[in-house]
Design a protein around this motif. Structure first.
Motif, short mmCIF file in Angstrom:
data_model
loop_
_atom_site.label_atom_id
_atom_site.label_comp_id
_atom_site.label_asym_id
_atom_site.label_seq_id
_atom_site.Cartn_x
_atom_site.Cartn_y
_atom_site.Cartn_z
N ARG A 180 3.31 -37.92 16.24
CA ARG A 180 4.39 -37.37 14.78
C ARG A 180 4.97 -39.22 14.55
O ARG A 180 5.32 -40.05 15.10
N LEU A 181 5.43 -39.47 13.15
CA LEU A 181 6.22 -40.22 12.64
C LEU A 181 7.39 -40.52 13.09
O LEU A 181 7.91 -39.78 12.68
N SER A 182 7.79 -41.64 14.15
CA SER A 182 9.25 -41.50 13.92
C SER A 182 10.39 -41.86 13.18
O SER A 182 11.36 -41.80 13.21
N CYS A 183 9.61 -42.02 12.06
CA CYS A 183 10.70 -42.73 10.98
C CYS A 183 10.83 -41.58 9.78
O CYS A 183 11.76 -41.15 9.49
N GLN A 184 10.14 -40.84 10.66
CA GLN A 184 10.70 -38.96 9.75
C GLN A 184 11.47 -37.76 10.60
O GLN A 184 11.09 -36.70 10.67
N LEU A 202 7.25 -50.55 16.45
CA LEU A 202 6.48 -50.73 15.55
C LEU A 202 6.80 -49.66 14.63
O LEU A 202 7.02 -48.82 13.80
N HIS A 203 6.97 -50.41 13.39
CA HIS A 203 7.75 -49.56 11.68
C HIS A 203 7.11 -50.44 10.76
O HIS A 203 8.04 -50.68 10.44
N ALA A 204 5.61 -50.69 10.71
CA ALA A 204 5.54 -51.73 9.67
C ALA A 204 5.95 -51.63 8.12
O ALA A 204 6.29 -52.66 7.93
N CYS A 205 6.12 -50.42 7.92
CA CYS A 205 6.22 -50.61 6.47
C CYS A 205 7.33 -50.35 6.54
O CYS A 205 8.45 -49.89 5.07
N GLY A 206 8.21 -50.29 7.62
CA GLY A 206 9.74 -50.39 7.62
C GLY A 206 10.49 -49.13 7.67
O GLY A 206 11.49 -48.94 6.69
N GLY A 207 9.31 -47.97 7.63
CA GLY A 207 10.29 -46.39 7.49
C GLY A 207 10.29 -45.50 6.83
O GLY A 207 11.03 -44.81 6.77
N ASN A 208 8.87 -45.76 5.75
CA ASN A 208 8.78 -45.56 4.71
C ASN A 208 7.35 -44.31 4.13
O ASN A 208 7.29 -44.34 3.58
N ALA A 209 7.16 -43.75 5.56
CA ALA A 209 6.01 -42.62 5.86
C ALA A 209 4.75 -43.39 4.86
O ALA A 209 4.23 -42.57 4.90
N ARG A 210 4.41 -44.75 5.29
CA ARG A 210 3.82 -45.09 4.99
C ARG A 210 2.62 -45.84 5.77
O ARG A 210 1.27 -45.99 5.89
N CYS A 211 2.78 -46.00 6.93
CA CYS A 211 2.25 -47.41 7.84
C CYS A 211 1.78 -46.75 9.35
O CYS A 211 0.33 -47.14 9.41
N THR A 212 1.90 -45.11 9.52
CA THR A 212 2.31 -44.68 10.15
C THR A 212 1.93 -45.22 11.42
O THR A 212 1.38 -45.12 12.97
N THR A 213 2.53 -47.02 11.62
CA THR A 213 2.84 -48.04 12.99
C THR A 213 3.65 -47.31 13.94
O THR A 213 3.97 -47.15 15.79
N CYS A 214 5.08 -45.83 13.33
CA CYS A 214 5.94 -46.00 13.99
C CYS A 214 5.28 -44.63 14.99
O CYS A 214 6.23 -43.72 15.85
N ARG A 215 3.94 -44.20 14.86
CA ARG A 215 4.13 -43.54 15.67
C ARG A 215 4.31 -42.92 17.25
O ARG A 215 4.58 -43.88 17.49
#
Ligand code: FES
Length: 120
Positions: free
Chosen positions: A74-78, A33-46
């Motif tokens: 951790r957030l995989s988008c970051q 999951l990466h609901a916010c598109g990788g912008n450090a907002r949703c935390t679904t990329c954890r």
């Protein structure tokens, strides 16, 4: 090339400095999951780290984890794949009830400009 190990999935060679969220999708085939598109907002990329957790963290990641009271993830988008690491993919489309994983994150870490800090 750095090695990405995903528990239950295997080991994958990843292009150096690729965003972890994209490596999980592209190389490891995880329905991450990466609901916010990788912008450090949703935390679904954890993700949970098994080994190789980076010591550095974007200020954006640190801020959103603190705001939500999240620890141990951790957030995989970051995160960039700049060394070997092993993770558990704990936030996946399957079973989430969401219609899709979210807009594909950009190749570069967002939001820009990226500011790095220490994890602790
Ligand atoms: S915080 Fe939304 S995709 Fe990473």
């Amino acid at each position: 090339m750095p090695k990405l190990t995903v528990e239950g999935k295997g080991d994958f060679e990843v292009p150096a400095n690729k965003r972890l969220v994209l490596a999980l999708e592209d190389e490891a085939g995880v329905d991450q999951l990466h609901a916010c598109g990788g912008n450090a907002r949703c935390t679904t990329c954890r993700v949970e780290f098994i080994s190789g957790e980076p010591d550095k963290m974007t200020v954006a990641e640190k801020s959103v984890l603190a705001d939500r009271g999240l620890t141990g993830v951790r957030l995989s988008c970051q995160i960039l794949c700049d060394h070997d690491m092993a993770v558990r993919a704990i936030s996946r489309l399957a079973g989430s009830g969401r219609p899709d994983a979210g807009k594909r994150p950009a190749d570069e870490i967002q939001p820009q400009p990226v500011t790095w800090t220490e994890k602790t």
